[in-house]
Design a protein around this motif. Sequence first.
Motif, PDB file in Angstrom:
ATOM      1  N   GLU B  74      41.951  27.450  12.344  1.00 52.81           N
ATOM      2  CA  GLU B  74      40.738  28.147  12.767  1.00 52.81           C
ATOM      3  C   GLU B  74      41.085  29.295  13.696  1.00 52.81           C
ATOM      4  O   GLU B  74      40.515  30.383  13.595  1.00 52.81           O
ATOM      5  CB  GLU B  74      39.847  27.159  13.517  1.00 52.81           C
ATOM      6  CG  GLU B  74      38.422  27.152  13.087  1.00 52.81           C
ATOM      7  CD  GLU B  74      37.657  26.057  13.799  1.00 52.81           C
ATOM      8  OE1 GLU B  74      37.406  25.022  13.164  1.00 52.81           O
ATOM      9  OE2 GLU B  74      37.342  26.250  14.989  1.00 52.81           O
ATOM     10  N   ARG B  77      42.604  32.128  11.788  1.00 51.09           N
ATOM     11  CA  ARG B  77      41.555  32.793  11.026  1.00 51.09           C
ATOM     12  C   ARG B  77      40.738  33.684  11.954  1.00 51.09           C
ATOM     13  O   ARG B  77      40.384  34.814  11.600  1.00 51.09           O
ATOM     14  CB  ARG B  77      40.658  31.748  10.351  1.00 51.09           C
ATOM     15  CG  ARG B  77      39.635  32.328   9.406  1.00 51.09           C
ATOM     16  CD  ARG B  77      40.265  33.003   8.228  1.00 51.09           C
ATOM     17  NE  ARG B  77      39.289  33.713   7.437  1.00 51.09           N
ATOM     18  CZ  ARG B  77      39.578  34.763   6.678  1.00 51.09           C
ATOM     19  NH1 ARG B  77      40.805  35.208   6.615  1.00 51.09           N
ATOM     20  NH2 ARG B  77      38.626  35.353   5.977  1.00 51.09           N
ATOM     21  N   ARG B  78      40.472  33.161  13.139  1.00 51.52           N
ATOM     22  CA  ARG B  78      39.716  33.945  14.116  1.00 51.52           C
ATOM     23  C   ARG B  78      40.476  35.226  14.431  1.00 51.52           C
ATOM     24  O   ARG B  78      39.901  36.303  14.534  1.00 51.52           O
ATOM     25  CB  ARG B  78      39.503  33.136  15.387  1.00 51.52           C
ATOM     26  CG  ARG B  78      39.114  33.968  16.579  1.00 51.52           C
ATOM     27  CD  ARG B  78      38.912  33.117  17.817  1.00 51.52           C
ATOM     28  NE  ARG B  78      37.548  32.626  17.871  1.00 51.52           N
ATOM     29  CZ  ARG B  78      36.522  33.355  18.313  1.00 51.52           C
ATOM     30  NH1 ARG B  78      36.721  34.578  18.725  1.00 51.52           N
ATOM     31  NH2 ARG B  78      35.323  32.851  18.327  1.00 51.52           N
ATOM     32  N   LEU B  81      40.101  37.666  11.553  1.00 54.74           N
ATOM     33  CA  LEU B  81      38.777  38.290  11.526  1.00 54.74           C
ATOM     34  C   LEU B  81      38.651  39.303  12.645  1.00 54.74           C
ATOM     35  O   LEU B  81      38.075  40.383  12.464  1.00 54.74           O
ATOM     36  CB  LEU B  81      37.686  37.223  11.666  1.00 54.74           C
ATOM     37  CG  LEU B  81      37.534  36.279  10.480  1.00 54.74           C
ATOM     38  CD1 LEU B  81      36.532  35.186  10.792  1.00 54.74           C
ATOM     39  CD2 LEU B  81      37.092  37.031   9.243  1.00 54.74           C
ATOM     40  N   ASP B 108      32.943  35.366  16.866  1.00 48.24           N
ATOM     41  CA  ASP B 108      32.322  34.042  16.714  1.00 48.24           C
ATOM     42  C   ASP B 108      31.405  34.027  15.503  1.00 48.24           C
ATOM     43  O   ASP B 108      31.415  33.102  14.692  1.00 48.24           O
ATOM     44  CB  ASP B 108      31.429  33.715  17.920  1.00 48.24           C
ATOM     45  CG  ASP B 108      32.160  32.939  18.996  1.00 48.24           C
ATOM     46  OD1 ASP B 108      31.568  32.718  20.070  1.00 48.24           O
ATOM     47  OD2 ASP B 108      33.319  32.549  18.749  1.00 48.24           O
ATOM     48  N   SER B 109      30.548  35.052  15.421  1.00 44.80           N
ATOM     49  CA  SER B 109      29.576  35.130  14.322  1.00 44.80           C
ATOM     50  C   SER B 109      30.282  35.254  12.984  1.00 44.80           C
ATOM     51  O   SER B 109      29.894  34.613  12.007  1.00 44.80           O
ATOM     52  CB  SER B 109      28.664  36.339  14.481  1.00 44.80           C
ATOM     53  OG  SER B 109      28.120  36.368  15.761  1.00 44.80           O
ATOM     54  N   LEU B 110      31.321  36.081  12.957  1.00 40.77           N
ATOM     55  CA  LEU B 110      32.066  36.246  11.709  1.00 40.77           C
ATOM     56  C   LEU B 110      32.721  34.931  11.313  1.00 40.77           C
ATOM     57  O   LEU B 110      32.720  34.567  10.139  1.00 40.77           O
ATOM     58  CB  LEU B 110      33.156  37.307  11.879  1.00 40.77           C
ATOM     59  CG  LEU B 110      32.712  38.763  11.800  1.00 40.77           C
ATOM     60  CD1 LEU B 110      33.901  39.668  12.073  1.00 40.77           C
ATOM     61  CD2 LEU B 110      32.128  39.072  10.426  1.00 40.77           C
ATOM     62  N   TYR B 112      31.757  31.972  12.002  1.00 43.10           N
ATOM     63  CA  TYR B 112      30.738  31.050  11.510  1.00 43.10           C
ATOM     64  C   TYR B 112      30.418  31.337  10.050  1.00 43.10           C
ATOM     65  O   TYR B 112      30.385  30.443   9.206  1.00 43.10           O
ATOM     66  CB  TYR B 112      29.471  31.152  12.360  1.00 43.10           C
ATOM     67  CG  TYR B 112      28.415  30.153  11.929  1.00 43.10           C
ATOM     68  CD1 TYR B 112      27.405  30.499  11.044  1.00 43.10           C
ATOM     69  CD2 TYR B 112      28.463  28.841  12.379  1.00 43.10           C
ATOM     70  CE1 TYR B 112      26.464  29.576  10.624  1.00 43.10           C
ATOM     71  CE2 TYR B 112      27.532  27.905  11.962  1.00 43.10           C
ATOM     72  CZ  TYR B 112      26.533  28.284  11.096  1.00 43.10           C
ATOM     73  OH  TYR B 112      25.607  27.352  10.682  1.00 43.10           O
ATOM     74  N   LEU B 113      30.194  32.606   9.747  1.00 46.04           N
ATOM     75  CA  LEU B 113      29.903  32.978   8.361  1.00 46.04           C
ATOM     76  C   LEU B 113      31.094  32.674   7.461  1.00 46.04           C
ATOM     77  O   LEU B 113      30.936  32.211   6.332  1.00 46.04           O
ATOM     78  CB  LEU B 113      29.578  34.472   8.265  1.00 46.04           C
ATOM     79  CG  LEU B 113      28.197  34.891   8.704  1.00 46.04           C
ATOM     80  CD1 LEU B 113      28.052  36.406   8.573  1.00 46.04           C
ATOM     81  CD2 LEU B 113      27.120  34.215   7.854  1.00 46.04           C
ATOM     82  N   ASP B 114      32.293  32.939   7.976  1.00 43.82           N
ATOM     83  CA  ASP B 114      33.505  32.702   7.192  1.00 43.82           C
ATOM     84  C   ASP B 114      33.599  31.237   6.786  1.00 43.82           C
ATOM     85  O   ASP B 114      33.875  30.920   5.626  1.00 43.82           O
ATOM     86  CB  ASP B 114      34.709  33.110   8.042  1.00 43.82           C
ATOM     87  CG  ASP B 114      36.009  33.088   7.257  1.00 43.82           C
ATOM     88  OD1 ASP B 114      36.890  32.285   7.587  1.00 43.82           O
ATOM     89  OD2 ASP B 114      36.117  33.878   6.289  1.00 43.82           O
ATOM     90  N   ARG B 115      33.338  30.358   7.745  1.00 45.83           N
ATOM     91  CA  ARG B 115      33.413  28.928   7.444  1.00 45.83           C
ATOM     92  C   ARG B 115      32.292  28.492   6.519  1.00 45.83           C
ATOM     93  O   ARG B 115      32.475  27.717   5.602  1.00 45.83           O
ATOM     94  CB  ARG B 115      33.349  28.132   8.747  1.00 45.83           C
ATOM     95  CG  ARG B 115      34.622  28.180   9.536  1.00 45.83           C
ATOM     96  CD  ARG B 115      34.401  27.836  10.966  1.00 45.83           C
ATOM     97  NE  ARG B 115      33.986  26.447  11.116  1.00 45.83           N
ATOM     98  CZ  ARG B 115      33.796  25.876  12.301  1.00 45.83           C
ATOM     99  NH1 ARG B 115      33.970  26.557  13.388  1.00 45.83           N
ATOM    100  NH2 ARG B 115      33.419  24.624  12.379  1.00 45.83           N
ATOM    101  N   LEU B 116      31.098  29.021   6.784  1.00 43.76           N
ATOM    102  CA  LEU B 116      29.941  28.624   5.986  1.00 43.76           C
ATOM    103  C   LEU B 116      30.150  28.982   4.513  1.00 43.76           C
ATOM    104  O   LEU B 116      29.869  28.201   3.615  1.00 43.76           O
ATOM    105  CB  LEU B 116      28.690  29.343   6.517  1.00 43.76           C
ATOM    106  CG  LEU B 116      27.389  29.084   5.780  1.00 43.76           C
ATOM    107  CD1 LEU B 116      26.892  27.685   6.069  1.00 43.76           C
ATOM    108  CD2 LEU B 116      26.332  30.099   6.164  1.00 43.76           C
ATOM    109  N   ASP B 118      32.914  29.736   2.901  1.00 48.27           N
ATOM    110  CA  ASP B 118      34.292  29.638   2.432  1.00 48.27           C
ATOM    111  C   ASP B 118      34.423  29.279   0.958  1.00 48.27           C
ATOM    112  O   ASP B 118      35.294  29.788   0.263  1.00 48.27           O
ATOM    113  CB  ASP B 118      35.043  28.610   3.282  1.00 48.27           C
ATOM    114  CG  ASP B 118      36.535  28.619   3.002  1.00 48.27           C
ATOM    115  OD1 ASP B 118      37.096  27.552   2.729  1.00 48.27           O
ATOM    116  OD2 ASP B 118      37.118  29.714   3.038  1.00 48.27           O
ATOM    117  N   LYS B 125      29.923  35.811  -1.668  1.00 49.62           N
ATOM    118  CA  LYS B 125      29.846  36.117  -0.237  1.00 49.62           C
ATOM    119  C   LYS B 125      29.167  37.470  -0.043  1.00 49.62           C
ATOM    120  O   LYS B 125      28.306  37.635   0.816  1.00 49.62           O
ATOM    121  CB  LYS B 125      31.241  36.186   0.382  1.00 49.62           C
ATOM    122  CG  LYS B 125      31.945  34.873   0.467  1.00 49.62           C
ATOM    123  CD  LYS B 125      33.258  35.021   1.255  1.00 49.62           C
ATOM    124  CE  LYS B 125      34.184  33.878   0.870  1.00 49.62           C
ATOM    125  NZ  LYS B 125      35.410  33.847   1.621  1.00 49.62           N
TER     126      LYS B 125
END
Lengths: 319, 169
Positions: B74, B77-78, B81, B108-110, B112-116, B118, B125
Amino acid sequence: MSSPAIDRVLDEAAEWMARLRSGDISEAERCAFETWHDAHPLHQQVFARMAEGVAHAKPLTLPPMHPEHVIAALQAPSSRRRFVQGGMAGLTLLGASALGLRFSSGPLWPSKDLQTATAERRTFEIPGGGRMTLNARTHLSVTEATTLRLWHLHTGSLQLECAGLPTSVETPLCRFDAEPGARALIERHGAGQVNMTVVAGRVELITPASDRLSVDTGQSVQVAPTLAPVLGLAMPEAGAWLHGLVEARNQPLGELVDALRAYRTGIIRISRAASGLHISGRFPLNDTAKSLRLIAASLPVKMTQYGALWTRIELATNA
Amino acid sequence: MDFDSSPTQQLMGKLFAQNYEWLCGRLRSRLNCRHSAEDIASETFVRLLGLPDPHVIREPRALLTTIARRLLQESWRRRDLERAYLQLMSEMPRHVQPSPEEIHVFVDSLLYLDRLLDTLPGQGKAAFIHSQLGGLSYAEIATRLGISTSRVQQYMAQAFKLCYQAVDA
């Protein structure tokens, strides 16, 4: 919780949600959706949860980024092996220093959901007149999209400055109707209680039974589930968060910690006994570490911390 | 470090005492940075606290390693991003550069979207972002991505199911 029945409803709900947001749904389709929605409580539950997830997937903090940029960013190649989707609740990670506060003004974003992040306050001009200032971790959505005059407060707190046209904020417990010139602070607690303080002008509270209660400048009202609204005097410190502070006056420690949580990445756990202690003082929201130190210094509590990410507060054993 | 006398909290205290330094050591050798190792180790225990029943943990070190590995991924990935975001921002004319805190919150927002999103394919996407953030109609998205509107509808339905699953029931 999954089963063939729920899977089927989930598929249907997803299809409906997609139709509703397509931008070209016909009246007939919309009626068909409503028929489906009202047909069974499970349809309603699933749809509501899906809508909540959709609202959450549109964080406020992204608007300065053009959608094309967001897409490009998400397509960023992984520098390490492919990310594996985990099931854990999301918490922020490395380098979790306390976020600085920002207080920004700007036009109302062209989206129906307004959500602030941890430690973020934001002010919005409402087209047509008026302004909303959201505290951290607050979620507000617009119910009446054409006039932008009716809003729903999901969690958190806000200040409404009503101008131009009357504006309303609703919660499951009641609705507040503000007239132009009114300035009010509205808080919705996790436990379900809603508080409102009128700083200027007049605001009417409307209960689900359509009873109206007028709340004037210098008054506040507390609304709890199954109880009648309780009118009282405004607490002068109700709006302290607008200035980045909590001003506690013999307040339960649990309430102070609740206010600090919205400004701190990481967990604060507090025992029931400790949350009943009373505390007074001014606590900076933009420096939760300092606020926690102040609490530790003024009350008989034991505070245990693991990095910046987890704090536990309990009664000191030798108190 | 003392805990309440509840059995769960005593167990957590014991797990922490027995394994925190070990985990820090493991992470330090991977990360070459003591500070980050301690952050990830702390976070790993925070996540452990969130598990429903710590008493059934048979192999604490295996579980801790799994959680820590996920957190590492994570965090990488952060970083990816964040790099992509900063790159894109640098190409835009801006009067004011975002502050480090603002960048953190945006990323943070990115994340969240990235995980959602995936499990969605790239076009899925893109369709979701265009609809959700850009407010485009499916017809407009179809034109932009060069696919049919029914395909857009399919992607959106898939995404909405992911949104449903992301909510803590």
